[in-house]
Motif scaffolding. Structure first.
Motif, mmCIF file in Angstrom:
data_model
loop_
_atom_site.group_PDB
_atom_site.id
_atom_site.type_symbol
_atom_site.label_atom_id
_atom_site.label_comp_id
_atom_site.label_asym_id
_atom_site.label_seq_id
_atom_site.Cartn_x
_atom_site.Cartn_y
_atom_site.Cartn_z
ATOM 1 N N TYR A 176 0.866 -1.183 0.000
ATOM 2 C CA TYR A 176 0.000 0.000 0.000
ATOM 3 C C TYR A 176 0.897 1.225 0.000
ATOM 4 C CZ TYR A 176 -2.952 3.746 1.763
ATOM 5 O OH TYR A 176 -3.599 4.940 1.916
ATOM 6 N N ASN A 210 -12.368 -1.039 -0.880
ATOM 7 C CA ASN A 210 -12.166 -1.733 0.390
ATOM 8 C C ASN A 210 -12.610 -3.186 0.345
ATOM 9 O OD1 ASN A 210 -11.126 0.614 1.477
ATOM 10 N ND2 ASN A 210 -13.126 1.323 2.151
ATOM 11 N N THR A 211 -13.615 -3.500 -0.454
ATOM 12 C CA THR A 211 -14.082 -4.885 -0.557
ATOM 13 C C THR A 211 -12.997 -5.772 -1.144
ATOM 14 O OG1 THR A 211 -16.363 -4.148 -0.805
ATOM 15 C CG2 THR A 211 -15.863 -6.380 -1.518
ATOM 16 N N SER A 227 -10.150 -6.214 1.352
ATOM 17 C CA SER A 227 -10.503 -7.147 2.424
ATOM 18 C C SER A 227 -10.414 -8.589 1.951
ATOM 19 C CB SER A 227 -11.912 -6.862 2.940
ATOM 20 O OG SER A 227 -11.976 -5.590 3.525
#
Length: 119
Positions: A33, A79-80, A83
């Motif tokens: 990231y 974000n999905t 995750s």
């Protein structure tokens, strides 16, 4: 008139004909990231990429790095997908990643994620 219509049809369809969809199965490798205020890689601010360690005999889209697998980007705000990738990495679970190698970010070495499926 028919010839002109056929020519227009080829102009609309031809760019899509060069794109290839790849469904690649394997394990999640490295995940990186890039922090929002980083100065080392400004084009990457708030974006994430990961490597996919492929099962044998998988297809090789443009984002294939010889000997190292595939590099796939997840744009900021997804974000999905993040995750799912993190969960698969932690569980050492295989995934299927779908990419279209004509959609790259930020260069041809990185395919932009289209789908991720945890197996």
């Amino acid at each position: 008139m028919k010839l002109a219509l056929l020519f227009v049809l080829f102009l609309v369809v031809s760019p899509h004909a060069l794109a290839d969809r790849y469904d690649i199965q394997g394990e999640i490798g490295q995940i990186r990231y890039h922090e929002a205020t980083n100065t080392l890689a400004p084009a990457w601010k708030k974006h994430t990429w990961f490597t996919l360690i492929p099962d044998p005999n998988q297809p090789k889209p443009n984002c294939y790095v010889h000997g190292g697998g595939y590099t796939v980007t997840i744009p900021d705000g997804n974000n999905t997908a993040m995750s799912m990738v993190l969960a698969a990495k932690m569980a050492k679970q295989k995934v299927t990643v779908t990419v279209d190698d004509s959609i790259v970010f930020p260069s041809n070495l990185y395919c932009k994620l289209q789908y991720v499926t945890v197996l």
